[in-house]
Design an enzyme around this catalytic site. Structure first.
Site, PDB file in Angstrom:
ATOM      1  NE  ARG A  24     -12.327  -7.527   5.256  1.00 19.85           N
ATOM      2  CZ  ARG A  24     -11.098  -6.707   4.782  1.00 19.85           C
ATOM      3  NH1 ARG A  24     -11.189  -5.515   4.436  1.00 19.85           N
ATOM      4  NH2 ARG A  24     -10.049  -7.212   5.130  1.00 19.85           N
ATOM      5  CG  ASN A  40      -2.135  -0.810   1.195  1.00 22.29           C
ATOM      6  OD1 ASN A  40      -2.566  -0.560  -0.092  1.00 22.29           O
ATOM      7  ND2 ASN A  40      -2.479  -1.638   2.253  1.00 22.29           N
ATOM      8  CG  HIS A  57      -7.060  -0.231  -1.633  1.00 15.14           C
ATOM      9  ND1 HIS A  57      -6.035   0.313  -0.607  1.00 15.14           N
ATOM     10  CD2 HIS A  57      -7.701  -1.405  -1.036  1.00 15.14           C
ATOM     11  CE1 HIS A  57      -6.079  -0.835   0.111  1.00 15.14           C
ATOM     12  NE2 HIS A  57      -6.955  -1.935  -0.069  1.00 15.14           N
TER      13      HIS A  57
HETATM   14  N1  LIG Z   1      -3.676  -4.041  -0.817  1.00 17.12           N
HETATM   15  C1  LIG Z   1      -4.088  -4.878   0.227  1.00 17.12           C
HETATM   16  O1  LIG Z   1      -5.284  -4.943   0.234  1.00 17.12           O
HETATM   17  C2  LIG Z   1      -3.157  -5.122   1.395  1.00 17.12           C
HETATM   18  C3  LIG Z   1      -3.692  -5.732   2.753  1.00 17.12           C
HETATM   19  C4  LIG Z   1      -2.911  -6.195   3.701  1.00 17.12           C
HETATM   20  C5  LIG Z   1      -1.618  -5.315   3.814  1.00 17.12           C
HETATM   21  N2  LIG Z   1      -1.159  -4.819   2.551  1.00 17.12           N
HETATM   22  C6  LIG Z   1       0.259  -4.117   2.414  1.00 17.12           C
HETATM   23  O2  LIG Z   1       1.262  -5.081   2.242  1.00 17.12           O
HETATM   24  C7  LIG Z   1       2.532  -4.588   2.609  1.00 17.12           C
HETATM   25  C8  LIG Z   1       3.088  -5.646   3.434  1.00 17.12           C
HETATM   26  O3  LIG Z   1       2.480  -5.750   4.754  1.00 17.12           O
HETATM   27  P1  LIG Z   1       3.269  -6.778   6.025  1.00 17.12           P
HETATM   28  O4  LIG Z   1       2.173  -6.670   7.169  1.00 17.12           O
HETATM   29  O5  LIG Z   1       3.492  -8.047   5.250  1.00 17.12           O
HETATM   30  O6  LIG Z   1       4.407  -5.971   6.500  1.00 17.12           O
HETATM   31  P2  LIG Z   1       5.782  -6.821   7.035  1.00 17.12           P
HETATM   32  O7  LIG Z   1       6.441  -5.594   7.629  1.00 17.12           O
HETATM   33  O8  LIG Z   1       5.344  -7.739   7.751  1.00 17.12           O
HETATM   34  O9  LIG Z   1       6.498  -7.189   5.780  1.00 17.12           O
HETATM   35  C9  LIG Z   1       7.159  -6.412   4.782  1.00 17.12           C
HETATM   36  C10 LIG Z   1       8.421  -7.027   4.371  1.00 17.12           C
HETATM   37  O10 LIG Z   1       8.900  -6.261   3.001  1.00 17.12           O
HETATM   38  C11 LIG Z   1      10.371  -6.633   3.429  1.00 17.12           C
HETATM   39  N3  LIG Z   1      11.144  -5.183   2.454  1.00 17.12           N
HETATM   40  C12 LIG Z   1      11.199  -4.186   2.415  1.00 17.12           C
HETATM   41  N4  LIG Z   1      12.033  -3.403   1.660  1.00 17.12           N
HETATM   42  C13 LIG Z   1      12.292  -4.768   0.817  1.00 17.12           C
HETATM   43  C14 LIG Z   1      13.206  -4.662  -0.340  1.00 17.12           C
HETATM   44  N5  LIG Z   1      13.560  -3.751  -0.955  1.00 17.12           N
HETATM   45  N6  LIG Z   1      13.042  -5.809  -0.971  1.00 17.12           N
HETATM   46  C15 LIG Z   1      12.725  -6.812  -0.401  1.00 17.12           C
HETATM   47  N7  LIG Z   1      11.882  -6.891   0.632  1.00 17.12           N
HETATM   48  C16 LIG Z   1      11.703  -5.884   1.466  1.00 17.12           C
HETATM   49  C17 LIG Z   1      10.755  -6.210   4.784  1.00 17.12           C
HETATM   50  O11 LIG Z   1      12.029  -6.697   5.393  1.00 17.12           O
HETATM   51  C18 LIG Z   1       9.543  -7.070   5.359  1.00 17.12           C
HETATM   52  O12 LIG Z   1       9.735  -8.337   5.902  1.00 17.12           O
HETATM   53  C19 LIG Z   1       2.234  -3.532   3.407  1.00 17.12           C
HETATM   54  O13 LIG Z   1       2.505  -2.224   2.457  1.00 17.12           O
HETATM   55  C20 LIG Z   1       0.732  -3.493   3.625  1.00 17.12           C
HETATM   56  O14 LIG Z   1       0.195  -1.989   3.562  1.00 17.12           O
HETATM   57  C21 LIG Z   1      -2.019  -4.618   1.352  1.00 17.12           C
END
Ligand SMILES: NC(=O)c1ccc[n+]([C@@H]2O[C@H](COP(=O)([O-])OP(=O)(O)OC[C@H]3O[C@@H](n4cnc5c(N)ncnc54)[C@H](O)[C@@H]3O)[C@@H](O)[C@H]2O)c1
Length: 310
Positions: free
Chosen positions: A158, A127, A182
């Site tokens: 949902r 996001n 979104h």
């Molecule tokens: N679109 C949707 O409906 C939706 C729903 C839930 C979460 N999300 C999004 O998904 C993303 C991840 O959420 P999460 O809860 O898993 O977060 P998280 O912090 O658990 O995981 C993110 C991971 O990305 C890694 N990362 C950061 N920079 C990187 C890079 N350059 N290369 C490779 N890996 C890298 C981090 O080390 C971490 O392990 C967030 O942006 C969140 O907002 C989107």
């Protein structure tokens, strides 16, 4: 459009294997939507622990999927690349600061994967998904039909579930989509909602429930999961695995997905046909004037943010 190819896609990479990336991997293995799963993360210890844990899932599921660690470059050579790399909110951070941090992450991640295999499909989940999908299209150099985002698919699933519960029908008999950008300005396409093709207002009396009330209940569900767990990994994991299966098996499924809208110059969700080559076409659904206007207003906001960031 008829499906082109029924062969399963064999290699999927997940870039960013935190909570969401891990849940996507879990759902992909159990759904047998791939033969090889490549995991990429800047946190090498976390990545390797996820490889070991998820390999156990693959063994338990019969051992048809191989899970391994990979580099960004290897990810760019896969059939499908799922981007779940990102950062969570830090204490005291504003929305704008957090957005800038994730914009910088997506630029770095996509750049590190270039040049992509020419027929690779890139699916952005991080996001703000519409903005990051627009940026990934720009940086990847791939055709826009091959780079898209999970968009409002999870919110649609949902809301369909809540409506099914309220009306006492099976969830797959409900046709209802959340569209547009979104987040807080997304639009529920109530005017086109049907139960097995019958307009919703003909099935449910207008005093049965309020649309706004149901949409608010849906938002509250998401927020309560986020407040408690910090993420909504299982829901989004299942939705992403389902998009990957639509691509791998060239199914021609129709779902609301974030993709490029030439009229607006940015990405947001409208229903599309998904297949092996990515977005096959947008399905135009008739909406009321106010629904169209609300989508246009939210798209304008994404475009303005893109201008600020460029
Ligand atoms: N679109 C949707 O409906 C939706 C729903 C839930 C979460 N999300 C999004 O998904 C993303 C991840 O959420 P999460 O809860 O898993 O977060 P998280 O912090 O658990 O995981 C993110 C991971 O990305 C890694 N990362 C950061 N920079 C990187 C890079 N350059 N290369 C490779 N890996 C890298 C981090 O080390 C971490 O392990 C967030 O942006 C969140 O907002 C989107």
């Amino acid at each position: 459009m008829a499906p082109q190819d029924t062969k399963s896609t064999s290699r999927i990479a997940i870039v960013g294997v935190g909570q969401v990336g891990g849940a996507v991997a879990y759902a992909l293995i159990l759904g047998s939507a791939t033969c090889e799963l490549l995991l990429v993360d800047v946190k090498v210890d976390l990545r390797d622990a996820q490889v070991r844990d998820l390999s156990d899932v693959a063994y338990a599921a019969g051992g048809t999927v191989r899970v391994r660690a990979a580099t960004h470059h290897e990810a760019g050579q896969c059939d499908i690349v799922v981007i779940t790399a990102g950062s969570k909110y830090s204490l005291g951070e504003t929305n704008i600061q957090h957005m800038h941090r994730n914009v910088s992450v997506i630029r770095n991640v996509v750049k590190a994967m270039t040049p992509f295999r020419s027929d690779a499909i890139v699916l952005v989940v991080s996001n703000p998904v519409d903005l990051l999908t627009s940026i990934a299209q720009e940086v990847s150099g791939l055709p826009k039909s091959q780079v898209f985002g999970s968009g409002t698919f999870l919110e649609s699933v949902r809301l369909r579930g809540l409506l099914a519960d309220k009306t006492g029908v099976a969830v797959n008999s409900v046709q209802l989509s959340v569209l547009g950008v979104h987040g807080s300005s997304q639009v529920v396409a109530w005017s086109s909602a049907t139960i097995n093709g019958i307009p919703l207002h003909k099935v449910v009396p207008s005093d049965g429930f309020g649309h706004d009330q149901l949409a608010a209940e849906c938002n509250e569900r998401a927020e309560s999961i986020f407040r408690t767990k910090g993420s909504t990994p299982f829901g989004i994991g299942s939705v992403v695995a389902s998009i990957c299966a639509s691509i791998s098996f060239d199914r021609g499924d129709v779902q609301p997905i974030s993709h490029f809208q030439p009229e607006f110059g940015c990405c947001f969700s409208l229903p599309v046909v998904i297949g092996r080559r990515g977005i096959m076409k947008t399905i135009k659904i008739p909406l009321e004037a106010e629904e169209n206007a609300a989508i246009a207003r939210s798209a304008e906001r994404v475009k303005n943010v893109m201008k600020l960031g460029s």
